[in-house]
Design a protein around this motif. Sequence first.
Motif, short mmCIF file in Angstrom:
data_model
loop_
_atom_site.label_atom_id
_atom_site.label_comp_id
_atom_site.label_asym_id
_atom_site.label_seq_id
_atom_site.Cartn_x
_atom_site.Cartn_y
_atom_site.Cartn_z
N ALA A 150 0.75 -1.43 -0.09
CA ALA A 150 0.13 -0.08 0.22
C ALA A 150 0.70 1.18 0.04
CB ALA A 150 -0.92 0.16 1.25
N HIS A 151 1.84 1.26 0.79
CA HIS A 151 2.96 2.26 0.84
C HIS A 151 3.44 2.52 -0.41
CE1 HIS A 151 6.73 4.62 1.79
NE2 HIS A 151 5.83 5.22 2.85
N ASP A 152 3.81 1.66 -1.17
CA ASP A 152 4.62 1.61 -2.55
C ASP A 152 3.59 2.22 -3.38
OD1 ASP A 152 6.95 0.76 -1.44
OD2 ASP A 152 6.64 -1.34 -2.14
N GLU A 153 2.13 1.85 -3.18
CA GLU A 153 1.36 2.16 -4.25
C GLU A 153 0.98 3.86 -4.06
OE1 GLU A 153 -1.62 1.91 -7.40
OE2 GLU A 153 0.17 0.89 -6.76
N ILE A 154 0.87 4.15 -2.96
CA ILE A 154 0.74 5.50 -2.68
C ILE A 154 1.97 6.49 -3.16
CG2 ILE A 154 0.65 7.22 -0.71
CD1 ILE A 154 -0.97 5.17 0.88
N GLU A 155 3.09 6.00 -3.08
CA GLU A 155 4.21 6.68 -3.56
C GLU A 155 3.96 6.56 -5.10
OE1 GLU A 155 7.76 4.86 -2.00
OE2 GLU A 155 7.70 6.12 0.06
N ARG A 156 3.68 5.61 -5.51
CA ARG A 156 3.60 5.61 -6.89
C ARG A 156 2.57 6.65 -7.66
NH1 ARG A 156 0.95 3.78 -11.26
NH2 ARG A 156 -0.90 2.82 -9.85
N LEU A 157 1.29 6.60 -6.86
CA LEU A 157 0.24 7.40 -7.23
C LEU A 157 0.63 8.79 -7.07
CD1 LEU A 157 -2.74 5.26 -6.04
CD2 LEU A 157 -2.08 5.78 -8.32
N ALA A 158 1.43 9.27 -5.97
CA ALA A 158 1.70 10.54 -5.75
C ALA A 158 2.79 11.07 -6.59
CB ALA A 158 2.48 10.58 -4.16
N ALA A 159 3.64 10.23 -6.99
CA ALA A 159 4.56 10.77 -8.24
C ALA A 159 4.12 10.90 -9.44
CB ALA A 159 5.69 9.46 -8.37
N LEU A 160 2.85 9.78 -9.81
CA LEU A 160 2.20 10.03 -10.91
C LEU A 160 1.33 11.34 -11.04
CD1 LEU A 160 1.13 9.11 -13.74
CD2 LEU A 160 -0.84 7.63 -12.29
N ALA A 161 0.75 11.77 -9.72
CA ALA A 161 -0.23 12.83 -9.77
C ALA A 161 0.96 14.10 -9.83
CB ALA A 161 -0.75 12.85 -8.35
N GLU A 162 2.08 14.18 -9.26
CA GLU A 162 2.95 15.20 -9.49
C GLU A 162 3.40 15.30 -10.99
OE1 GLU A 162 5.35 18.29 -8.09
OE2 GLU A 162 3.48 17.27 -7.36
N ARG A 163 3.70 14.65 -11.70
CA ARG A 163 4.05 14.30 -13.01
C ARG A 163 2.67 15.21 -13.71
NH1 ARG A 163 6.54 9.48 -12.18
NH2 ARG A 163 4.79 8.18 -13.08
N GLU A 164 1.63 14.71 -13.55
CA GLU A 164 0.56 15.27 -14.07
C GLU A 164 0.22 16.76 -13.76
OE1 GLU A 164 -2.87 12.82 -13.20
OE2 GLU A 164 -2.40 11.06 -14.51
N ARG A 165 0.47 17.13 -12.51
CA ARG A 165 0.36 18.62 -12.19
C ARG A 165 1.48 19.35 -12.81
NH1 ARG A 165 2.72 22.28 -9.53
NH2 ARG A 165 4.55 21.02 -9.21
N ILE A 166 2.50 18.85 -13.11
CA ILE A 166 3.54 19.61 -13.67
C ILE A 166 3.22 19.70 -15.09
CG2 ILE A 166 5.95 19.71 -14.44
CD1 ILE A 166 6.80 18.45 -11.52
#
Length: 372
Positions: A167-183
């Motif tokens: 779950a922690h790895d998935e949260i980190e992956r989704l956070a990184a994906l969201a940050e890339r989309e935001r940028i």
Amino acid sequence: MSDKDQLACESPSIGSRSGTGYIWMAYSVFFFVDPIMRRSLRFWLVCVGIYAVFLAVYIGYMRARSTKQRYVLLAAFYVLGMVSLPINSSSTAFFVYSAAFLPFAVASVPTVIAVMVAQCLGVAVQGLVMHVSLIPIAITIFMIIVVGTSNIFVAQQKRSQHRLRVAHDEIERLAALAERERIARDLHDVLGHTLSVIVLKSELAGRLVERDPQRAAQEIGDVEKTARTALKEVREAIGGYRSQGLAAEVEMARNTLQTAGVAMACESPVPKLTSEEETVLCLALREAVTNIVRHAHATQCRMRFATTEDRFHSLQVEDDGPHPIKQEGNGLRGMRERVQSLGGRFSINSEHGTTLLVELPVRTTSTTGVVQ
């Protein structure tokens, strides 16, 4: 490898990759208690043969990479114990290994308990049929229950830790994906707007260079300033975009539209919003102006801020261009995602020109100063 296999491999009793799983072979020395006591060469040879089979099963289990292989080898531990118990009363160790590894190979606790009960019944029946001494039978059943039950808790704990880690790895992956989309969204909004301004002013300077060189030089100077501003905004977008304020964005929109020959009227004062809401409205306004300049061919633009009866701050941008928006691109899609992330609403009406409406819920401030 399946999740079950991965969970099984994480047990300290199955840590074959690091070699720690072989530490638990130390308990098998109890198998040689009877041979040491009897001092019979023939008995020793029989026990060494049995132990060799045990080593093959144990090593096979340590190297197993599928659930089926583990099930077969767990059964082999049990069968080896059943065969050798009438010969060597110290064969209890084989049943212990079967009971110890079972909770790590089988995720279902009821299934593990049912198998343990079946194992105990099998040992008891064998003792009665083969007339084995009651003491080793009782010790075997006791060890199956104690070791198996204790390892159930250990195995479940390890599965919980594994799920938390996943779950922690998935949260980190989704956070990184969201940050890339935001940028990506912010870069699109920033560059799309500023590059449109640069193109407009460059075209205007090109038309004026012979007719009005002084005005052309002024427009080239504006192009330089706009390019420097774009560079600064790109850096801000990468580091985390921070709006310069909604009022400043409205004035920038007015200047951009004026350069493109579009008259803008703002029919209401700019409301007071949180920094997050201002950022969303600034980017929405910027995207709306970019679309008007690029596609709409409008002559008039009206902007209106309001607070609706259902407690929403709204921004409405309307133009009279003959080329309404027919399909959402990356910019509008990014705008919709930003608005929805704050619980807001986003809509486009293209019946007469284009009307873009952004609505954000009004946030109240509690007595502790926390925005709700």
